[in-house]
Design an enzyme around this catalytic site. Structure first.
Site, mmCIF file in Angstrom:
data_model
loop_
_atom_site.group_PDB
_atom_site.id
_atom_site.type_symbol
_atom_site.label_atom_id
_atom_site.label_comp_id
_atom_site.label_asym_id
_atom_site.label_seq_id
_atom_site.Cartn_x
_atom_site.Cartn_y
_atom_site.Cartn_z
ATOM 1 N N HIS A 36 -91.629 -4.337 -37.032
ATOM 2 C CA HIS A 36 -90.282 -4.332 -37.601
ATOM 3 C C HIS A 36 -89.975 -2.992 -38.259
ATOM 4 O O HIS A 36 -88.904 -2.407 -38.038
ATOM 5 C CB HIS A 36 -90.168 -5.458 -38.633
ATOM 6 C CG HIS A 36 -88.974 -5.360 -39.515
ATOM 7 N ND1 HIS A 36 -87.772 -5.983 -39.232
ATOM 8 C CD2 HIS A 36 -88.775 -4.701 -40.689
ATOM 9 C CE1 HIS A 36 -86.904 -5.716 -40.190
ATOM 10 N NE2 HIS A 36 -87.484 -4.937 -41.079
ATOM 11 N N GLU A 37 -90.914 -2.481 -39.056
ATOM 12 C CA GLU A 37 -90.674 -1.222 -39.765
ATOM 13 C C GLU A 37 -90.570 -0.055 -38.791
ATOM 14 O O GLU A 37 -89.716 0.832 -38.945
ATOM 15 C CB GLU A 37 -91.784 -0.977 -40.789
ATOM 16 C CG GLU A 37 -91.882 -2.034 -41.878
ATOM 17 C CD GLU A 37 -90.592 -2.184 -42.677
ATOM 18 O OE1 GLU A 37 -89.822 -1.212 -42.775
ATOM 19 O OE2 GLU A 37 -90.354 -3.286 -43.211
ATOM 20 N N GLU A 66 -81.616 -4.794 -40.411
ATOM 21 C CA GLU A 66 -82.769 -5.681 -40.506
ATOM 22 C C GLU A 66 -82.871 -6.589 -39.283
ATOM 23 O O GLU A 66 -83.953 -6.789 -38.731
ATOM 24 C CB GLU A 66 -82.678 -6.520 -41.787
ATOM 25 C CG GLU A 66 -82.915 -5.739 -43.054
ATOM 26 C CD GLU A 66 -84.301 -5.147 -43.111
ATOM 27 O OE1 GLU A 66 -85.270 -5.873 -42.834
ATOM 28 O OE2 GLU A 66 -84.427 -3.953 -43.423
#
Length: 265
Positions: free
Chosen positions: A127-128, A190
């Site tokens: 995700h990051e 996000e």
């Protein structure tokens, strides 16, 4: 006065017409900064964090996180970053991780109590790294430039190594929280990073279904003290789980096709 206004309008139109781009999910983006500028910001911010926070010296846990990060970053396009990614495990209790332009990844030891296996930690790191692949830092910084920070100010901070002293730039890189105009960007970024990270972890051979378990764990760890989603830069765990579930079939195709399945534990 009118002539000056017209010039500003023309300049704005030129910027918008030359800086428009598409994110990996096909969303329109505004990116005013070069890759080298963003990499410089990431490197300066990372160096500052290493000097100000506790860096873990636990060999076994560091190797565990490094193994996961190495498997993930092997699937990052060279156009995003072609060098060797630098990973640092910070010995801090916060449940967090981040990735920065220029090939930098930070993971906090507090995350290990929530991401309880390699697949769940891979979901966080994926995700990051997804934020970096989608150039969300560039998009946030470009938005800030248009609402008053300015390209020239950013250039001056880069040249004087004062990135870490600028809350706006640190927030633009995903290392802080801004309210107001940045809130819608935060939720969009996000969600996009979740989907990019889901594919990334699956391609690397980590079980994408564990991303759902991760957010179930996050929900339990957060308790009932979370802000309403409307006032948060982050989607609620239930929203993330729904989005991930809706894209799980495609992720499983990549996972089943992966030629290696890492054994970092």
């Amino acid at each position: 006065m009118l002539r000056t206004y017209n010039r500003l309008c023309i300049l704005t139109c030129l910027i918008l017409s030359t800086a428009c781009a598409k994110s990996p999910t096909g969303r329109n983006q505004l990116k005013l900064y070069s890759s080298s500028q963003l990499a410089g910001m990431g490197e300066q911010a990372f160096d500052s964090m290493k000097s100000e926070q506790n860096v873990s010296n636990k060999v076994v846990s560091n190797q565990y996180v490094q193994c996961i990060a190495d498997a993930i970053t092997q699937h990052v396009p060279n156009s995003v970053f072609a060098g060797e990614w630098e990973l640092v495990v910070f010995d801090e209790p916060q449940v967090n991780a981040f990735a920065l332009p220029g090939g930098k990844i930070g993971v906090y030891t507090g995350l290990m109590g929530v991401a309880t296996n390699q697949d769940q930690l891979a979901a966080v790191i994926g995700h990051e790294v997804g934020h970096v692949i989608a150039e969300h830092g560039n998009e946030r910084m470009s938005s800030s430039a248009l609402i008053g920070v300015g390209l020239e100010v950013t250039n001056q901070l880069l040249q004087t190594n004062k990135i870490a002293s600028s809350n706006v730039i640190m927030a633009g890189l995903g290392l802080g929280v801004q309210v107001g105009v940045q809130l819608p960007f935060g939720r969009t970024h996000e969600t996009e990073a979740d989907l990019i990270g889901l594919e990334l972890m699956a391609r690397a051979g980590f079980d994408p279904k564990e991303s759902i378990t991760l957010w179930e764990n996050m929900a339990k760890a957060s308790g009932d003290n979370r802000q309403p989603e409307l006032l948060s830069t982050h989607p609620l765990p239930t929203t993330r789980i729904s989005n991930l579930s809706n894209n799980m079939d495609n992720a499983m195709l990549f996972y089943n096709a992966a030629t290696t399945k890492p054994n970092c534990s």
